[in-house]
Design an enzyme around this catalytic site. Structure first.
Site, mmCIF file in Angstrom:
data_model
loop_
_atom_site.group_PDB
_atom_site.id
_atom_site.type_symbol
_atom_site.label_atom_id
_atom_site.label_comp_id
_atom_site.label_asym_id
_atom_site.label_seq_id
_atom_site.Cartn_x
_atom_site.Cartn_y
_atom_site.Cartn_z
ATOM 1 N N TRP A 149 39.370 5.292 -0.673
ATOM 2 C CA TRP A 149 37.988 4.990 -1.045
ATOM 3 C C TRP A 149 37.854 3.640 -1.732
ATOM 4 O O TRP A 149 36.843 2.965 -1.590
ATOM 5 C CB TRP A 149 37.370 6.122 -1.862
ATOM 6 C CG TRP A 149 37.095 7.285 -0.961
ATOM 7 C CD1 TRP A 149 37.764 8.475 -0.908
ATOM 8 C CD2 TRP A 149 36.116 7.344 0.094
ATOM 9 N NE1 TRP A 149 37.259 9.257 0.099
ATOM 10 C CE2 TRP A 149 36.252 8.597 0.727
ATOM 11 C CE3 TRP A 149 35.144 6.472 0.575
ATOM 12 C CZ2 TRP A 149 35.448 8.998 1.807
ATOM 13 C CZ3 TRP A 149 34.347 6.858 1.656
ATOM 14 C CH2 TRP A 149 34.499 8.102 2.245
ATOM 15 N N ASP B 230 33.710 4.143 -9.407
ATOM 16 C CA ASP B 230 33.267 5.152 -8.445
ATOM 17 C C ASP B 230 33.850 6.474 -8.940
ATOM 18 O O ASP B 230 35.062 6.684 -8.900
ATOM 19 C CB ASP B 230 33.813 4.790 -7.055
ATOM 20 C CG ASP B 230 33.508 5.869 -6.008
ATOM 21 O OD1 ASP B 230 32.934 6.916 -6.369
ATOM 22 O OD2 ASP B 230 33.861 5.656 -4.827
ATOM 23 N N LYS C 91 30.221 16.814 -4.826
ATOM 24 C CA LYS C 91 31.466 17.446 -5.293
ATOM 25 C C LYS C 91 31.126 18.321 -6.498
ATOM 26 O O LYS C 91 30.895 19.510 -6.353
ATOM 27 C CB LYS C 91 32.524 16.423 -5.689
ATOM 28 C CG LYS C 91 32.593 15.147 -4.894
ATOM 29 C CD LYS C 91 33.046 15.228 -3.523
ATOM 30 C CE LYS C 91 33.270 13.864 -2.893
ATOM 31 N NZ LYS C 91 33.736 13.991 -1.531
HETATM 32 N N1 PMP Z 1 33.924 7.458 -2.923
HETATM 33 C C1 PMP Z 1 34.662 8.562 -3.058
HETATM 34 C C2 PMP Z 1 35.675 8.609 -4.161
HETATM 35 C C3 PMP Z 1 34.453 9.656 -2.212
HETATM 36 O O1 PMP Z 1 35.195 10.760 -2.374
HETATM 37 C C4 PMP Z 1 33.471 9.583 -1.215
HETATM 38 C C5 PMP Z 1 33.160 10.739 -0.301
HETATM 39 N N2 PMP Z 1 34.144 11.629 -0.079
HETATM 40 C C6 PMP Z 1 32.739 8.396 -1.097
HETATM 41 C C7 PMP Z 1 32.984 7.362 -1.967
HETATM 42 C C8 PMP Z 1 31.680 8.245 -0.035
HETATM 43 O O2 PMP Z 1 30.588 9.022 -0.349
HETATM 44 P P1 PMP Z 1 29.349 9.155 0.632
HETATM 45 O O3 PMP Z 1 29.857 9.841 1.869
HETATM 46 O O4 PMP Z 1 28.372 9.964 -0.136
HETATM 47 O O5 PMP Z 1 28.868 7.782 0.937
#
Ligand code: PMP
Length: 361
Positions: free
Chosen positions: A103, A173, A197
């Site tokens: 991520w 994040d 989550k």
């Molecule tokens: N950052 C992290 C740490 C995530 O776990 C996720 C989704 N699993 C995201 C960003 C992306 O989130 P979204 O799909 O809501 O854009």
């Protein structure tokens, strides 16, 4: 008797059972007003009440000081990968990013389009088996912020100490670990998290930002995504994700009733330690992440015989243990233990893992 089902999905993930029951009970008629939250105008008094309460409860849970603004946004955490640099940095602004896995790499790839981005440290060389040592980060004192991914959902790594970035604001994040334990929010300039989550359903993204970092977004940024105007208009620039805010509000209430984030921290740590201990004690499983950096939310591990993983996952589903597959980019097994997971779910998983290795399932 029907077998209980436990959902180990990384997100959208399990919600607390009392929250779902309450949402079900008031689906058609919210508190005797004669209409569903799904049908309420966002400018009306009833939704206003729901939103005010949700904000107040979130502030209480995280002890968010008054000089931080709470934004209820849409577009997921992925939209924030662009919106953070567009809002916090002027043209040619610089930012440091710490690369800790899947991520953070996504945030870096998007961020490069919007700022002069430097990777100040990376765990790639070690195959992301741990966090790069903060003492070795090469931070740029001119950076507008330093970005970290506080919990790497796909790789199973988590920061257990907030890194010191000096005068450079820290941006995190926290999609997969916000509200899982108390947080000293004052150490951060900005924190963002998609809700799906520990917070609520997909469709809502939280941004918590220190007032003094708010400046007009870079010209060309859609007005709807300008943090400062959102903060000044209480997120009412367009229709907010009303039902998601309502459900998140129910989760905040539930968390307060459970004893708040300190109580969650105790439970999450206990469950996580139980599971890692079972993995480490068994010849059948291995966790590639260094113990000090392991995530208490997403437990990523492998079978020592990877050829048996498909069978492990198929039989787990039959036993009511759902969504244990690793992130598609990483493979293996991943057990996500968010706030809503009861102890019984963890015990059922540990029993199943032992039975699988012994050939009893
Ligand atoms: N950052 C992290 C740490 C995530 O776990 C996720 C989704 N699993 C995201 C960003 C992306 O989130 P979204 O799909 O809501 O854009």
């Amino acid at each position: 008797m029907t077998r209980p089902i436990y959902n180990f999905a990384a997100g959208p993930a399990m919600l607390p059972a009392p929250v779902l029951r309450q949402a079900q009970a008031e689906l058609r008629d919210w508190q005797g007003r004669g209409l569903s939250v799904l049908e309420m105008p966002f400018t009306g008094e009833a939704y206003g009440e729901i939103e005010r309460q949700a904000r107040a409860d979130l502030r209480r849970l995280l002890k968010i000081p008054q000089d931080y603004r709470i934004l209820f946004m849409q577009g997921g955490a992925s939209a924030q990968f662009a919106l953070v640099p567009l809002n916090l940095l002027g043209r040619d602004g610089r930012a440091d990013y710490i690369d800790t896995g899947h991520w953070s790499r996504k945030a870096i790839t998007e961020g490069r389009h919007h700022c002069r981005l430097r990777v100040a440290a990376s765990g790639a060389g070690q195959g992301y088996d741990g966090l790069p040592d903060p003492d070795a980060w090469r931070l740029d004192p001119r950076a507008g912020y330093c970005h970290i991914t506080h919990n790497e959902t796909a790789d199973g790594l988590q920061f257990h100490h907030i890194p010191d970035t000096g005068a450079v604001p820290l941006v995190a994040d926290m999609t997969s670990d916000l509200l899982s334990r108390p947080l000293d929010i004052c150490r951060f300039g900005l924190v963002y998290a998609a809700a799906q989550k520990n917070i609520g359903p997909a469709g809502l993204t939280l941004v918590i930002v220190r007032d003094h970092l708010l400046r007009p977004a870079r010209p060309g940024t859609p007005g709807l995504f300008d943090y400062r105007s959102l903060a000044d208009n209480r997120g009412r620039l367009n229709t907010p994700p009303t039902y998601a805010v309502y459900l998140a509000g129910l989760v905040f209430r539930w968390l307060l009733d459970q004893g708040g984030l300190a109580a969650m921290a105790v439970r999450n740590r206990r469950q996580s330690e139980r599971l890692y201990a079972a993995i480490d004690a068994s010849d059948g499983y291995e966790c590639p992440v260094r113990p000090a950096d392991r995530s208490q939310m997403n437990h990523c591990f492998r079978l020592t015989d990877p050829a048996r993983e498909a069978d492990f996952l198929r039989k787990a589903e039959v036993c009511g243990l759902l969504n244990l597959g690793g992130h598609p980019a990483r493979g293996g097994i991943r057990a996500s233990l968010y706030n809503a997971m009861p102890d019984a779910g963890v015990e059922a998983l540990i029993d199943y893992m032992a039975a699988f290795v012994d050939g009893q399932v």
